[in-house]
Design a protein around this motif. Structure first.
Motif, PDB file in Angstrom:
ATOM      1  N   LYS A  97       0.804  -1.139  -0.062  1.00 15.95           N
ATOM      2  CA  LYS A  97      -0.003  -0.064   0.009  1.00 15.95           C
ATOM      3  C   LYS A  97       0.888   1.410   0.093  1.00 15.95           C
ATOM      4  O   LYS A  97       2.021   1.232   0.410  1.00 15.95           O
ATOM      5  CB  LYS A  97      -0.875  -0.040   1.244  1.00 15.95           C
ATOM      6  N   ALA A  98       0.423   2.413  -0.332  1.00 19.24           N
ATOM      7  CA  ALA A  98       1.041   3.547  -0.417  1.00 19.24           C
ATOM      8  C   ALA A  98       1.588   4.064   1.117  1.00 19.24           C
ATOM      9  O   ALA A  98       0.911   3.352   2.053  1.00 19.24           O
ATOM     10  CB  ALA A  98       0.103   4.886  -0.810  1.00 19.24           C
ATOM     11  N   ASN A  99       2.611   4.815   1.167  1.00 16.01           N
ATOM     12  CA  ASN A  99       3.200   4.977   2.557  1.00 16.01           C
ATOM     13  C   ASN A  99       4.018   3.871   2.986  1.00 16.01           C
ATOM     14  O   ASN A  99       4.595   4.136   4.089  1.00 16.01           O
ATOM     15  CB  ASN A  99       2.304   5.703   3.229  1.00 16.01           C
ATOM     16  N   ARG A 100       4.072   2.650   2.570  1.00 11.98           N
ATOM     17  CA  ARG A 100       4.814   1.658   3.130  1.00 11.98           C
ATOM     18  C   ARG A 100       6.126   1.803   3.180  1.00 11.98           C
ATOM     19  O   ARG A 100       6.778   2.439   2.137  1.00 11.98           O
ATOM     20  CB  ARG A 100       4.442   0.401   2.254  1.00 11.98           C
ATOM     21  N   LYS A 101       6.854   1.403   4.128  1.00 14.37           N
ATOM     22  CA  LYS A 101       8.252   1.560   4.430  1.00 14.37           C
ATOM     23  C   LYS A 101       9.145   0.514   3.562  1.00 14.37           C
ATOM     24  O   LYS A 101       8.497  -0.704   3.801  1.00 14.37           O
ATOM     25  CB  LYS A 101       8.806   1.709   5.707  1.00 14.37           C
ATOM     26  N   VAL A 102      10.072   0.557   2.766  1.00 14.27           N
ATOM     27  CA  VAL A 102      10.938  -0.141   2.224  1.00 14.27           C
ATOM     28  C   VAL A 102      12.168  -0.322   3.072  1.00 14.27           C
ATOM     29  O   VAL A 102      12.951   0.788   3.160  1.00 14.27           O
ATOM     30  CB  VAL A 102      11.078  -0.204   0.717  1.00 14.27           C
ATOM     31  N   TYR A 103      12.514  -1.243   3.610  1.00 15.28           N
ATOM     32  CA  TYR A 103      13.788  -1.418   4.326  1.00 15.28           C
ATOM     33  C   TYR A 103      14.957  -1.836   3.532  1.00 15.28           C
ATOM     34  O   TYR A 103      15.020  -2.788   2.748  1.00 15.28           O
ATOM     35  CB  TYR A 103      13.754  -2.404   5.614  1.00 15.28           C
ATOM     36  N   LEU A 104      16.280  -0.800   3.637  1.00 18.89           N
ATOM     37  CA  LEU A 104      17.248  -0.983   3.040  1.00 18.89           C
ATOM     38  C   LEU A 104      18.585  -1.306   3.539  1.00 18.89           C
ATOM     39  O   LEU A 104      18.957  -0.918   4.544  1.00 18.89           O
ATOM     40  CB  LEU A 104      17.636   0.050   1.953  1.00 18.89           C
ATOM     41  N   LYS A 105      19.438  -2.351   3.083  1.00 17.62           N
ATOM     42  CA  LYS A 105      20.741  -2.542   3.589  1.00 17.62           C
ATOM     43  C   LYS A 105      21.644  -2.020   2.562  1.00 17.62           C
ATOM     44  O   LYS A 105      21.444  -2.625   1.163  1.00 17.62           O
ATOM     45  CB  LYS A 105      20.896  -4.180   3.931  1.00 17.62           C
TER      46      LYS A 105
END
Length: 204
Positions: A97-105
């Motif tokens: 959904k919109a505004n979902r956080k994507v976690y990055l390494k």
């Protein structure tokens, strides 16, 4: 007007119809608002962020109304640019959904340094896995006379002797000088033995 006549009158049926219409309108508005609030049917496909810089990833996610969080920095990997995205969660192609956080390494700027362990007088079979366990590799192996066969006598890096405790960059090769299992005599000892042999021969 009696209750019986009222219940069968046109006025009553007209009011019932109006009430149904009002309920239908309210239900329609409610469910449409609920769909809007929960973004029902408006899923976003998570893009592939691999090898992008943090700035590039941020721009790409913002255009899709997604957010991001920098989770961790991983050990340096040559196949990825410095400070680029190595891993992401949710994965590429996931529906969110919109505004979902994507976690990055992200990738580190370079290889880390490790402390060279003390391998002197350890066997080669012990030295090799020890080096590999901390991210180093065995380089050239040479031998010199020494009673202990395959025992580490010296460690070198790029041709220079290094001592235990030295800081060495990961993936570096450590050259090992091993004992060949033979007793070594220095020149003084050899000369002494030859003189002794000559003395014994002249006094026989």
């Amino acid at each position: 007007m009696s209750l019986r006549k009222y219940l069968t009158s046109k006025v009553f049926f007209r009011q019932i119809m109006i009430a149904f219409v009002i309920v239908a309108i309210l239900a329609f508005v409610f469910f449409n608002m609920l769909s809007f609030i929960t973004n029902h049917g408006q899923e976003i496909t998570v893009p592939n962020l691999s090898k992008l810089s943090v700035e590039q990833a941020e721009t790409k996610l913002e255009n899709l109304e997604l957010d991001y969080v920098l989770l961790d920095t991983l050990d340096y990997q040559e196949e990825f640019p410095k400070f680029s995205v190595v891993e992401q969660e949710p994965k590429t192609g996931s529906k969110v959904k919109a505004n979902r956080k994507v976690y990055l390494k992200i990738n580190a700027a370079g290889y880390a340094y490790v402390t060279l362990p003390d391998l002197i007088e350890k066997t080669y079979r012990q030295a090799e896995p020890t080096l590999k366990s901390i991210g180093l590799e065995v380089g050239t192996v040479t031998y010199k006379p020494y009673l202990g066969k395959d025992m580490v006598l010296e460690m070198k890096h790029k041709g220079v002797a290094v001592k235990p405790g030295s800081k060495i960059m990961k993936t570096s090769k450590i050259d090992l000088v091993l004992g060949d299992g033979k007793i070594a005599f220095d020149e003084t000892e050899i000369d002494s033995l030859m003189q002794l042999q000559e003395f014994e021969d002249t006094h026989e």
